[in-house]
Design an enzyme around this catalytic site. Structure first.
Site, PDB file in Angstrom:
ATOM      1  N   ASP A 186       0.824  -1.207   0.000  1.00 16.87           N
ATOM      2  CA  ASP A 186       0.000   0.000   0.000  1.00 16.87           C
ATOM      3  C   ASP A 186       0.862   1.263   0.000  1.00 16.87           C
ATOM      4  OD1 ASP A 186       0.953  -0.364   2.563  1.00 16.87           O
ATOM      5  OD2 ASP A 186      -0.994  -0.497   3.521  1.00 16.87           O
TER       6      ASP A 186
ATOM      7  N   ASN B 217      -7.898  -0.274  13.758  1.00 15.40           N
ATOM      8  CA  ASN B 217      -9.303  -0.435  13.366  1.00 15.40           C
ATOM      9  C   ASN B 217      -9.537  -1.772  12.642  1.00 15.40           C
ATOM     10  OD1 ASN B 217      -7.983  -0.030  11.012  1.00 15.40           O
ATOM     11  ND2 ASN B 217      -9.117   1.783  10.354  1.00 15.40           N
TER      12      ASN B 217
ATOM     13  N   GLU C  19      -9.939  -0.675   4.710  1.00 17.47           N
ATOM     14  CA  GLU C  19     -10.534  -0.093   5.904  1.00 17.47           C
ATOM     15  C   GLU C  19     -11.830  -0.822   6.278  1.00 17.47           C
ATOM     16  OE1 GLU C  19      -8.169   1.371   7.057  1.00 17.47           O
ATOM     17  OE2 GLU C  19      -8.287   3.525   6.801  1.00 17.47           O
TER      18      GLU C  19
ATOM     19  N   HIS D 169      -7.781  -2.836  10.026  1.00 20.74           N
ATOM     20  CA  HIS D 169      -7.450  -2.853   8.591  1.00 20.74           C
ATOM     21  C   HIS D 169      -6.232  -3.728   8.312  1.00 20.74           C
ATOM     22  CE1 HIS D 169      -4.637   1.002   8.619  1.00 20.74           C
ATOM     23  NE2 HIS D 169      -3.993  -0.076   9.027  1.00 20.74           N
TER      24      HIS D 169
HETATM   25  C1  F6R Z   1       1.484  -0.861   6.269  1.00 20.69           C
HETATM   26  C2  F6R Z   1       0.112  -1.351   6.337  1.00 20.69           C
HETATM   27  C3  F6R Z   1      -0.751  -1.138   7.531  1.00 20.69           C
HETATM   28  C4  F6R Z   1      -0.064  -1.566   8.825  1.00 20.69           C
HETATM   29  C5  F6R Z   1      -0.991  -1.398  10.017  1.00 20.69           C
HETATM   30  C6  F6R Z   1      -0.264  -1.635  11.326  1.00 20.69           C
HETATM   31  O1  F6R Z   1       2.022  -1.158   5.003  1.00 20.69           O
HETATM   32  O2  F6R Z   1      -0.342  -1.926   5.401  1.00 20.69           O
HETATM   33  O3  F6R Z   1      -1.935  -1.859   7.359  1.00 20.69           O
HETATM   34  O4  F6R Z   1       0.341  -2.897   8.733  1.00 20.69           O
HETATM   35  O5  F6R Z   1      -1.542  -0.119  10.050  1.00 20.69           O
HETATM   36  O6  F6R Z   1       0.729  -0.664  11.484  1.00 20.69           O
HETATM   37  P1  F6R Z   1       1.817  -0.782  12.631  1.00 20.69           P
HETATM   38  O7  F6R Z   1       2.605  -1.997  12.330  1.00 20.69           O
HETATM   39  O8  F6R Z   1       2.631   0.481  12.497  1.00 20.69           O
HETATM   40  O9  F6R Z   1       1.074  -0.880  13.907  1.00 20.69           O
END
Ligand code: F6R
Length: 245
Positions: A67, A136, A143, A138
């Site tokens: 992403d 959340n 989302e 995701h």
């Molecule tokens: C990042 C991504 C996000 C993260 C998620 C958790 O490429 O796709 O979905 O994996 O937001 O983020 P952290 O690891 O920073 O808690």
């Protein structure tokens, strides 16, 4: 689905790195999709160490970016591209021509998504996705409420993601849209590893693993995948109580 609970972040990260190493040993031209974010930082550190120690060659692998924040250039430290360069590409011998990241500055974002879907299709699909989970629920930028049936798409980032996402940036940054692989990519990927550590992820992991499998909690889709592995530490597992019947 398999669930592994580790004593700490270090042992979880070692195990996750081993998963990547063992695939690349077995399939040197593996198609890998490795998330950005804080969770896998130590996994990638150990991956680099193990790859050096065991002389693992990544030059035949294909790398797919999960992403990116729309409008954020790759030179910005908060971008996924910057993260991947710092933690993975600068340290492993991926060939630039085999690295496919979303261009979040593209004029036509739909074309960008279609191009990513074509890359994955012609690469023969993704062998391994290593993903984190957002506060959340995701995965990538899928989302809450996102259909399980989408490939790459433009995502309207929800309030939690826009707020929590500030942690990656040096200064307050306006975040509105993201580009992301879809959950259909995840379902079609040959294997998925989901990582979560720390008490802050305990509630959402409980919902994802014990609640309904439903787009309201995108990460719950992991239970539909027969070759998925959930790796969490004890702190995350502390909230993992069985649902009352
Ligand atoms: C990042 C991504 C996000 C993260 C998620 C958790 O490429 O796709 O979905 O994996 O937001 O983020 P952290 O690891 O920073 O808690």
């Amino acid at each position: 689905m398999q669930l592994f609970i580790f004593d700490d972040y270090e042992s979880l990260s070692h195990r996750a790195a081993d998963e990547i190493i063992s695939l690349v040993k077995q399939k040197p031209n593996a198609v890998l999709c490795l998330a950005a974010g804080n969770t896998p930082v130590l996994t990638y550190k150990y991956l680099v160490q193990k790859a050096r120690d065991e002389n693992i060659d990544f030059s035949n692998c294909v790398f797919i970016g999960l992403d990116e924040w729309v409008g954020i250039p790759p030179e910005n430290e908060g971008s996924c591209a910057w993260f991947l360069r710092k933690n993975i590409f600068n340290n492993l011998n991926f060939l630039p021509s085999r690295i496919h990241l979303f261009d979040a500055l593209a004029v036509d974002l739909h074309t960008e998504c279609n191009a990513m879907d074509r890359v994955i299709f012609y690469a023969g699909g993704i062998d391994l996705m290593v993903v984190g989970i957002g506060m959340n629920g995701h995965i990538g930028f899928n989302e809450p409420g996102t259909s399980f049936d989408l490939y790459s798409h433009i995502s309207q980032l929800d309030a939690t993601t826009r707020l929590v996402g500030q942690k990656y940036f040096k200064e307050q940054t306006s975040l509105g849209l993201g580009l992301t692989l879809g959950l259909k990519h995840l379902l079609e990927s040959k294997k998925v590893v989901l990582l979560a550590n720390g008490r802050s992820k305990a509630d959402i992991i409980q919902k994802a693993l014990l609640g309904e499998i439903n787009p309201a909690v995108p990460a719950s889709i992991i239970r539909r995948h027969t070759e998925s592995i959930i790796m969490i530490d004890k702190e995350v597992a502390s909230h993992l109580k069985q649902k009352d019947n």
